[in-house]
Design a protein around this motif. Structure first.
Motif, short mmCIF file in Angstrom:
data_model
loop_
_atom_site.label_atom_id
_atom_site.label_comp_id
_atom_site.label_asym_id
_atom_site.label_seq_id
_atom_site.Cartn_x
_atom_site.Cartn_y
_atom_site.Cartn_z
N LYS A 1 0.83 -1.21 0.00
CA LYS A 1 0.00 0.00 0.00
C LYS A 1 0.86 1.26 0.00
N PHE A 2 1.98 1.23 0.72
CA PHE A 2 2.90 2.37 0.74
C PHE A 2 3.40 2.67 -0.68
N HIS A 3 3.89 1.64 -1.36
CA HIS A 3 4.44 1.85 -2.70
C HIS A 3 3.34 2.20 -3.71
N ALA A 4 2.17 1.62 -3.54
CA ALA A 4 1.05 1.95 -4.44
C ALA A 4 0.65 3.42 -4.28
N MET A 5 0.56 3.88 -3.04
CA MET A 5 0.18 5.28 -2.80
C MET A 5 1.27 6.23 -3.30
N GLN A 6 2.52 5.91 -3.04
CA GLN A 6 3.60 6.77 -3.51
C GLN A 6 3.62 6.85 -5.03
N SER A 7 3.45 5.73 -5.69
CA SER A 7 3.42 5.70 -7.15
C SER A 7 2.24 6.51 -7.67
N PHE A 8 1.08 6.29 -7.10
CA PHE A 8 -0.13 6.98 -7.56
C PHE A 8 0.00 8.50 -7.41
N VAL A 9 0.37 8.94 -6.23
CA VAL A 9 0.44 10.38 -5.96
C VAL A 9 1.55 11.04 -6.78
N THR A 10 2.74 10.47 -6.76
CA THR A 10 3.88 11.07 -7.47
C THR A 10 3.62 11.18 -8.96
N PHE A 11 3.23 10.08 -9.57
CA PHE A 11 3.10 10.08 -11.02
C PHE A 11 1.83 10.78 -11.50
N LEU A 12 0.80 10.83 -10.68
CA LEU A 12 -0.38 11.60 -11.07
C LEU A 12 -0.05 13.10 -11.08
N ILE A 13 0.69 13.55 -10.07
CA ILE A 13 1.11 14.95 -10.02
C ILE A 13 2.00 15.28 -11.23
N LEU A 14 2.95 14.40 -11.53
CA LEU A 14 3.82 14.64 -12.68
C LEU A 14 3.05 14.56 -14.00
N HIS A 15 2.04 13.72 -14.06
CA HIS A 15 1.20 13.63 -15.27
C HIS A 15 0.47 14.96 -15.49
N PHE A 16 -0.10 15.51 -14.43
CA PHE A 16 -0.77 16.81 -14.55
C PHE A 16 0.22 17.92 -14.89
N ALA A 17 1.44 17.84 -14.37
CA ALA A 17 2.47 18.83 -14.69
C ALA A 17 2.79 18.78 -16.19
N VAL A 18 2.88 17.58 -16.74
CA VAL A 18 3.14 17.45 -18.18
C VAL A 18 2.00 18.05 -18.98
N ILE A 19 0.77 17.79 -18.57
CA ILE A 19 -0.39 18.35 -19.28
C ILE A 19 -0.37 19.87 -19.23
N ILE A 20 -0.12 20.42 -18.05
CA ILE A 20 -0.11 21.88 -17.90
C ILE A 20 1.02 22.51 -18.71
N ILE A 21 2.20 21.91 -18.66
CA ILE A 21 3.33 22.45 -19.42
C ILE A 21 3.08 22.33 -20.92
N SER A 22 2.40 21.28 -21.34
CA SER A 22 2.07 21.13 -22.75
C SER A 22 1.14 22.24 -23.22
N VAL A 23 0.23 22.65 -22.34
CA VAL A 23 -0.70 23.72 -22.68
C VAL A 23 0.02 25.07 -22.71
N ILE A 24 0.91 25.28 -21.75
CA ILE A 24 1.68 26.53 -21.69
C ILE A 24 2.93 26.31 -22.54
N GLN A 25 2.88 26.67 -23.75
CA GLN A 25 3.92 26.35 -24.70
C GLN A 25 5.25 27.04 -24.42
N LEU A 26 5.26 28.05 -23.58
CA LEU A 26 6.50 28.74 -23.25
C LEU A 26 7.44 27.87 -22.43
N LEU A 27 6.90 26.85 -21.76
CA LEU A 27 7.69 26.01 -20.87
C LEU A 27 8.00 24.64 -21.45
N GLU A 28 7.89 24.49 -22.75
CA GLU A 28 8.06 23.17 -23.37
C GLU A 28 9.44 22.56 -23.13
#
Length: 102
Positions: A36-63
């Motif tokens: 459960k520890f590793h599942a939660m860490q994986s879920f939280v970390t990579f979901l946050i990074l996934h959203f960061a990729v989406i946001i940076i993709s939208v803001i083209q200045l930070l590509e």
């Protein structure tokens, strides 16, 4: 254990498909704190990074940061798998910083 594998293997598999595998193990694992520890860490970390990729993709200045985030995702996935397989409850430094600030 959710899939009948050893806890180290299941802990490592939490990182295989990034936040998706973390979510799967979070939903299926009811008892083992290590998994459960590793599942939660994986879920939280990579979901946050996934959203960061989406946001940076939208803001083209930070590509230029997309490749850095992609490298970070791959490195964190590998580190998480190795640490879990070796039986360690290793906290990613970024989560450690976040927990101290709260």
């Amino acid at each position: 254990m959710a899939f009948g594998l050893s806890r180290n293997v299941e802990g490592a598999l939490c990182y295989l498909l990034f936040w998706v595998s973390g979510l799967i193990f979070l939903l299926l694992e009811r008892e083992d704190e290590f998994i459960k520890f590793h599942a939660m860490q994986s879920f939280v970390t990579f979901l946050i990074l996934h959203f960061a990729v989406i946001i940076i993709s939208v803001i083209q200045l930070l590509e230029g940061y997309l490749s850095l985030i992609t490298i970070a995702i791959i490195i964190l996935g590998i580190v998480g798998m190795v640490k879990a397989y070796n039986g360690e409850k290793y906290k990613f430094p970024i989560l450690e910083i976040y927990q101290k600030s709260c």
